[in-house]
Motif scaffolding. Structure first.
Motif, PDB file in Angstrom:
ATOM      1  N   ARG A 198      10.960 -47.395 -31.063  1.00 15.01           N
ATOM      2  CA  ARG A 198      11.354 -46.048 -31.493  1.00 15.01           C
ATOM      3  C   ARG A 198      12.592 -45.576 -30.740  1.00 15.01           C
ATOM      4  O   ARG A 198      13.517 -45.006 -31.322  1.00 15.01           O
ATOM      5  CB  ARG A 198      10.201 -45.065 -31.273  1.00 15.01           C
ATOM      6  N   GLU A 254       8.042 -50.436 -41.821  1.00 14.63           N
ATOM      7  CA  GLU A 254       9.006 -49.795 -40.938  1.00 14.63           C
ATOM      8  C   GLU A 254      10.126 -50.751 -40.551  1.00 14.63           C
ATOM      9  O   GLU A 254      11.308 -50.394 -40.554  1.00 14.63           O
ATOM     10  CB  GLU A 254       8.293 -49.283 -39.686  1.00 14.63           C
ATOM     11  N   ARG A 255       9.771 -51.983 -40.228  1.00 15.30           N
ATOM     12  CA  ARG A 255      10.792 -52.966 -39.869  1.00 15.30           C
ATOM     13  C   ARG A 255      11.748 -53.203 -41.038  1.00 15.30           C
ATOM     14  O   ARG A 255      12.975 -53.268 -40.855  1.00 15.30           O
ATOM     15  CB  ARG A 255      10.140 -54.281 -39.430  1.00 15.30           C
ATOM     16  N   LEU A 300       5.643 -56.606 -31.761  1.00  8.32           N
ATOM     17  CA  LEU A 300       4.455 -55.788 -31.984  1.00  8.32           C
ATOM     18  C   LEU A 300       3.617 -56.339 -33.130  1.00  8.32           C
ATOM     19  O   LEU A 300       2.385 -56.384 -33.052  1.00  8.32           O
ATOM     20  CB  LEU A 300       4.903 -54.357 -32.290  1.00  8.32           C
ATOM     21  N   LEU A 301       4.277 -56.786 -34.192  1.00  7.19           N
ATOM     22  CA  LEU A 301       3.557 -57.335 -35.345  1.00  7.19           C
ATOM     23  C   LEU A 301       2.828 -58.627 -34.994  1.00  7.19           C
ATOM     24  O   LEU A 301       1.780 -58.929 -35.570  1.00  7.19           O
ATOM     25  CB  LEU A 301       4.523 -57.566 -36.500  1.00  7.19           C
ATOM     26  N   ALA A 333       5.996 -50.548 -29.165  1.00 12.32           N
ATOM     27  CA  ALA A 333       6.186 -49.530 -30.201  1.00 12.32           C
ATOM     28  C   ALA A 333       7.097 -48.415 -29.708  1.00 12.32           C
ATOM     29  O   ALA A 333       7.974 -47.936 -30.442  1.00 12.32           O
ATOM     30  CB  ALA A 333       4.828 -48.967 -30.615  1.00 12.32           C
ATOM     31  N   ASP A 341       2.071 -50.538 -42.152  1.00 10.41           N
ATOM     32  CA  ASP A 341       3.087 -49.545 -41.793  1.00 10.41           C
ATOM     33  C   ASP A 341       4.198 -50.152 -40.947  1.00 10.41           C
ATOM     34  O   ASP A 341       5.378 -49.828 -41.128  1.00 10.41           O
ATOM     35  CB  ASP A 341       2.443 -48.379 -41.047  1.00 10.41           C
ATOM     36  N   ARG A 342       3.840 -51.040 -40.032  1.00 13.27           N
ATOM     37  CA  ARG A 342       4.865 -51.622 -39.156  1.00 13.27           C
ATOM     38  C   ARG A 342       5.745 -52.613 -39.888  1.00 13.27           C
ATOM     39  O   ARG A 342       6.949 -52.688 -39.646  1.00 13.27           O
ATOM     40  CB  ARG A 342       4.193 -52.267 -37.941  1.00 13.27           C
ATOM     41  N   TYR A 343       5.160 -53.383 -40.798  1.00 20.28           N
ATOM     42  CA  TYR A 343       5.997 -54.265 -41.616  1.00 20.28           C
ATOM     43  C   TYR A 343       6.971 -53.441 -42.463  1.00 20.28           C
ATOM     44  O   TYR A 343       8.156 -53.776 -42.576  1.00 20.28           O
ATOM     45  CB  TYR A 343       5.131 -55.132 -42.529  1.00 20.28           C
ATOM     46  N   LEU A 367       9.618 -54.510 -33.011  1.00 20.31           N
ATOM     47  CA  LEU A 367       8.588 -54.432 -34.044  1.00 20.31           C
ATOM     48  C   LEU A 367       8.046 -55.815 -34.381  1.00 20.31           C
ATOM     49  O   LEU A 367       6.853 -55.974 -34.665  1.00 20.31           O
ATOM     50  CB  LEU A 367       9.139 -53.747 -35.296  1.00 20.31           C
ATOM     51  N   THR A 369       0.258 -54.670 -39.054  1.00 21.92           N
ATOM     52  CA  THR A 369      -0.169 -53.572 -39.918  1.00 21.92           C
ATOM     53  C   THR A 369       0.843 -53.375 -41.032  1.00 21.92           C
ATOM     54  O   THR A 369       2.030 -53.698 -40.880  1.00 21.92           O
ATOM     55  CB  THR A 369      -0.309 -52.249 -39.143  1.00 21.92           C
TER      56      THR A 369
END
Length: 282
Positions: free
Chosen positions: A123, A153-154, A141-142, A119, A149-151, A138, A147
């Motif tokens: 960033r 964000e990507r 991380l996924l 993460a 939020d991460r999907y 990401l 999550t």
């Protein structure tokens, strides 16, 4: 117990590392620094406490003190996994992105499931202009911690790269929907992507799925009207806008008589006037 305190403090530290703009002025930082200092006096050999204070100093912009505490933690226990991550976060905040990424690159070779490190590198890569590298992190991380939020964000990062990445952004959102479900946090950006790609039927299908399960339908009906209007299906758009007004009328007064709903009604009436205009010219 100093270990319990460490976990709680690091949880705050991780949040602020990932969302620095939210937390720079966090009023509790002074209290946490003071509390950690008191614990260090009682437990001077606990490397984790120095590392915790280092992160807190970093968040407060006291970089020299942060580095000093990281060095002290390393001298007490160089095996702590958190030390390279803390060092990378410090270099990132100081604007030395290449150093930060180099530290994380070495760390992640042997710590392939360290979500915080991925993460953080994502960033830093985005901040340094490596958007596709950020999305790769990401994705890693996924695979570890999926999550909403991460999907989202990507997808946001891929969309910002340009049209060549739009399809990939949408595919990533659909991956999240398959794993997590058709939640609003994923469907809204997916609908936006379908609209940008002018895939009107696909956007409408997503909206209809939300309409089928949503208790409050008026905003989804407005969105449906907008998509239909953009697709040139004016009569259907008018029907959707009128259905939105009917949905609002059916609400109980405590939900209907609000400023937000009043603003939505104004928006719908403007949309109806706009949609009716072409037919008046015939």
């Amino acid at each position: 117990d100093p270990r319990t305190f460490f976990v709680a403090a690091v949880a705050i530290a991780v949040f602020i590392a990932l969302y620095p703009s939210v937390a720079r002025g966090h009023a509790g930082l002074h209290d946490l620094i003071d509390e950690t200092t008191r614990r260090i006096v009682v437990h001077p050999g606990d490397a984790r406490l120095y590392l915790t204070r280092a992160d807190l100093y970093r968040m407060h912009g006291e970089w020299k003190r942060a580095k000093k505490d990281i060095d002290k933690a390393r001298s007490l226990d160089k095996t702590l996994q958190e030390i390279p991550v803390a060092s990378a976060a410090l270099f990132a905040d100081m604007g030395e992105h290449k150093k930060a990424i180099a530290i994380l690159d070495r760390f992640l070779v042997t710590h392939t499931n360290h979500a915080t490190a991925f993460a953080l590198r994502a960033r830093i890569r985005e901040a340094s202009g490596d958007a596709l590298g950020a999305t790769d992190d990401l994705s890693r991380l996924l695979a570890l911690e999926p999550t909403v939020d991460r999907y989202a964000e990507r997808a946001r990062i891929l969309r910002a790269v340009g049209r060549a990445q739009f399809a990939r952004a949408l595919e990533g959102l659909d991956e999240g929907i398959r794993r997590i479900g058709p939640v609003v946090g994923l469907e809204i950006p997916a609908i936006e992507m379908e609209i940008v790609l002018e895939r009107w039927d696909a956007a409408l299908s997503r909206i209809d799925r939300q309409l089928a399960t949503s208790k409050r339908k008026e905003r989804w009906l407005v969105r449906k009207g907008e998509v239909l209007e953009n697709a040139g299906r004016t009569a259907e758009a008018i029907g959707a806008y009128r259905a939105a007004l009917d949905a609002i009328e059916a609400l109980p007064p405590r939900l209907r008589d609000t400023a937000a709903v009043a603003a939505l009604i104004t928006e719908i009436r403007a949309a109806l006037a706009r949609a009716d205009r072409p037919s008046e010219s015939h």
